[in-house]
Design an enzyme around this catalytic site. Structure first.
Site, PDB file in Angstrom:
ATOM      1  N   PHE A 145      -7.005   8.874  20.332  1.00  0.00           N
ATOM      2  CA  PHE A 145      -5.684   8.809  19.696  1.00  0.00           C
ATOM      3  C   PHE A 145      -4.679   9.474  20.623  1.00  0.00           C
ATOM      4  O   PHE A 145      -4.812  10.644  20.961  1.00  0.00           O
ATOM      5  CB  PHE A 145      -5.678   9.509  18.327  1.00  0.00           C
ATOM      6  CG  PHE A 145      -4.374   9.299  17.609  1.00  0.00           C
ATOM      7  CD1 PHE A 145      -4.161   8.152  16.862  1.00  0.00           C
ATOM      8  CD2 PHE A 145      -3.338  10.225  17.715  1.00  0.00           C
ATOM      9  CE1 PHE A 145      -2.941   7.929  16.224  1.00  0.00           C
ATOM     10  CE2 PHE A 145      -2.118  10.009  17.081  1.00  0.00           C
ATOM     11  CZ  PHE A 145      -1.920   8.860  16.335  1.00  0.00           C
ATOM     12  N   ASP A 230      -5.178  14.655  27.633  1.00  0.00           N
ATOM     13  CA  ASP A 230      -4.269  14.741  26.497  1.00  0.00           C
ATOM     14  C   ASP A 230      -4.612  15.993  25.698  1.00  0.00           C
ATOM     15  O   ASP A 230      -5.592  16.031  24.957  1.00  0.00           O
ATOM     16  CB  ASP A 230      -4.420  13.484  25.622  1.00  0.00           C
ATOM     17  CG  ASP A 230      -3.476  13.482  24.429  1.00  0.00           C
ATOM     18  OD1 ASP A 230      -3.022  14.566  24.023  1.00  0.00           O
ATOM     19  OD2 ASP A 230      -3.212  12.390  23.888  1.00  0.00           O
ATOM     20  N   LYS A 259       2.727  19.453  19.673  1.00  0.00           N
ATOM     21  CA  LYS A 259       2.334  20.132  18.429  1.00  0.00           C
ATOM     22  C   LYS A 259       2.662  21.630  18.460  1.00  0.00           C
ATOM     23  O   LYS A 259       3.796  22.020  18.249  1.00  0.00           O
ATOM     24  CB  LYS A 259       0.859  19.896  18.139  1.00  0.00           C
ATOM     25  CG  LYS A 259       0.537  18.417  17.872  1.00  0.00           C
ATOM     26  CD  LYS A 259      -0.810  18.254  17.241  1.00  0.00           C
ATOM     27  CE  LYS A 259      -1.249  16.816  17.113  1.00  0.00           C
ATOM     28  NZ  LYS A 259      -0.903  16.187  15.851  1.00  0.00           N
TER      29      LYS A 259
HETATM   30  N1  PLP Z   1      -2.189  12.881  21.327  1.00  0.00           N
HETATM   31  C1  PLP Z   1      -3.071  13.501  20.517  1.00  0.00           C
HETATM   32  C2  PLP Z   1      -4.389  13.948  21.080  1.00  0.00           C
HETATM   33  C3  PLP Z   1      -2.780  13.710  19.177  1.00  0.00           C
HETATM   34  O1  PLP Z   1      -3.672  14.320  18.383  1.00  0.00           O
HETATM   35  C4  PLP Z   1      -1.532  13.279  18.682  1.00  0.00           C
HETATM   36  C5  PLP Z   1      -1.198  13.467  17.259  1.00  0.00           C
HETATM   37  O2  PLP Z   1      -2.022  13.697  16.412  1.00  0.00           O
HETATM   38  C6  PLP Z   1      -0.635  12.644  19.556  1.00  0.00           C
HETATM   39  C7  PLP Z   1      -0.989  12.476  20.876  1.00  0.00           C
HETATM   40  C8  PLP Z   1       0.707  12.181  19.076  1.00  0.00           C
HETATM   41  O3  PLP Z   1       1.517  13.293  18.806  1.00  0.00           O
HETATM   42  P1  PLP Z   1       2.847  13.139  17.924  1.00  0.00           P
HETATM   43  O4  PLP Z   1       2.412  12.885  16.523  1.00  0.00           O
HETATM   44  O5  PLP Z   1       3.552  14.458  18.109  1.00  0.00           O
HETATM   45  O6  PLP Z   1       3.616  12.007  18.489  1.00  0.00           O
END
Ligand code: PLP
Length: 404
Positions: A145, A230, A259
């Site tokens: 994700f 990520d 986050k």
């Molecule tokens: N990357 C990872 C690993 C995530 O867990 C998330 C959100 O849960 C995102 C990207 C996307 O982040 P955002 O919701 O701040 O766009």
């Protein structure tokens, strides 16, 4: 002035349904106050928050005094200037993140998805410079994700998120998790980057093995491909190190974070080693990214991590909680597995027992997440005290026992 904080729960929920698009399956709870590891709903009920505000968004708990003080001062000083100009709070945060990432340089944005977009654009720009325009393929992994915007969605190897929005962006190839042979076979001169979550979060907390992460690093180095991690969810101490990649003895070219970074304010970043900062003026930008308010909050949040030893606390409390979850897994055959890293944890059941356990937790004043009906995701704030750990364990244990 109308104060919505005085509204009843029904009034809040009904007003949402009438005026806000229904893009989320929200739990019928409205929170009106938070302090440390606790939240209060609009009926005055107190909850222990084991999701950090939800989705691991606020790792320092609610309204951390150091972040609040920095924000209050910043509100009276300067809230916004665009990236046409410089300001000290962005400079300082860049420096703090460089010091914690072996000299990597930041691009600031507002969210995790934007951090993913930045990494994707950086990778393609770098690839084009390296081997021409055909060097644009990005390899990601099943169950991943990376966010909901088109590039991030296309990197996300889960068709359930893409369904209804096709065509997604071309040039992403999805590979099996943990399979280095598949990765070696897929990598070619067309590959510019491998993009991976060191612990897959949204799909249910699946930590990568050291062999897998180290194998990716080796293959990326051998084949001249960017290794991009990520850390939107894993970064900022969540796993018991500032970056989760530090657990693995690897040194990626590009790292993303969001986050928790803002200490509760809205901020994301994509960090690259200086030799891999392929984006130049005009390539990428963002009106609010790295604004004074968010970077002042994040600067205070990063400094609070060191001063209060929260990263070490995440490691210690994470080990303690996982130890207890594993005891439960031995005692209750309905639990298939307990897993995690630091304070990024999950309990997976054989069947749908998770759903009832989750409902029991909410009823008893503990907020956790569910993935499907069988996985409970647990993401307490990294400020979690021993008393709060034991309080949550007691509620969770009772909630599971009554669900079986
Ligand atoms: N990357 C990872 C690993 C995530 O867990 C998330 C959100 O849960 C995102 C990207 C996307 O982040 P955002 O919701 O701040 O766009």
């Amino acid at each position: 002035m109308l104060n919505p904080a005085d509204w009843s729960t029904d009034q809040i929920i009904q007003t949402y349904h009438q005026h806000v698009q229904t893009t989320y399956g929200r739990t019928p709870l409205a929170f009106v106050r938070g302090e440390g590891a606790y939240l209060w709903d609009s009926d005055g009920k107190k909850y222990l928050d084991w999701v950090s505000g939800g989705r691991a968004g606020s790792a320092l708990g609610h309204c951390h005094p150091d972040v609040v003080a920095a924000l209050k001062q910043q509100l009276d000083t300067l809230m916004y200037v665009s990236n046409d100009f410089y300001h000290p709070w962005g400079a300082r945060l860049g420096q703090l993140l460089s010091e914690r990432s072996g000299g990597r340089k930041s691009f600031f944005c507002n969210s995790g998805a934007e951090a993913s977009e930045t990494a994707i654009k950086l990778a393609r720009k770098w690839g084009h410079g390296r081997r021409g325009e055909s060097c644009s393929e990005i390899l990601t992994f099943e169950r991943s994700f990376h966010g909901r915007t088109y590039g991030a969605l296309s990197a996300t190897a889960q068709t359930k998120f893409q369904k209804g929005f096709e065509p997604v962006v071309p040039g992403f190839t999805y590979l099996p998790w943990g399979d280095l042979d598949a990765l070696a076979g897929a990598m070619g001169p067309q590959t510019c980057a491998v993009f991976i979550e060191p612990v897959q979060g949204e799909s249910g907390t699946f930590p990568a093995t050291p062999e897998f992460m180290q194998g990716i690093q080796r293959l990326c180095d051998e084949r001249d491909v960017l290794f991009m991690v990520d850390e939107v969810q894993t970064g900022f101490g969540r796993t018991g190190r500032f970056w989760a990649y530090e657990h693995y003895g690897v040194d990626p070219h590009v790292v993303t974070i969001a986050k928790a970074l803002g200490g509760g304010a809205t901020l994301g970043a994509c960090l690259a080693k200086p030799d891999y900062c392929a984006l130049v003026p005009g390539d990428h930008g963002c009106t609010f990214g790295g604004n004074p308010l968010a970077t002042a909050a994040a600067g205070a949040a990063v400094e609070a991590l060191d001063q209060h030893g929260y990263v070490e606390n995440a490691a210690a409390q994470g080990e303690y909680l996982l130890g207890r979850f594993r005891e439960w897994a031995r005692r209750w055959p309905a639990i298939k597995e307990a897993r995690g890293l630091g304070l990024m944890l999950a309990i997976e059941f054989q069947g749908a027992e998770g759903k009832a356990a989750l409902a029991n937790c909410l009823e008893r004043g503990l907020v956790i997440h569910g993935v499907g009906d069988s996985i409970l995701r647990i993401l307490p704030p990294i400020i979690l005290s021993q008393v709060e750990a034991d309080e949550g364990l007691a509620i969770l244990q009772g909630a599971i026992a009554d669900a079986l």
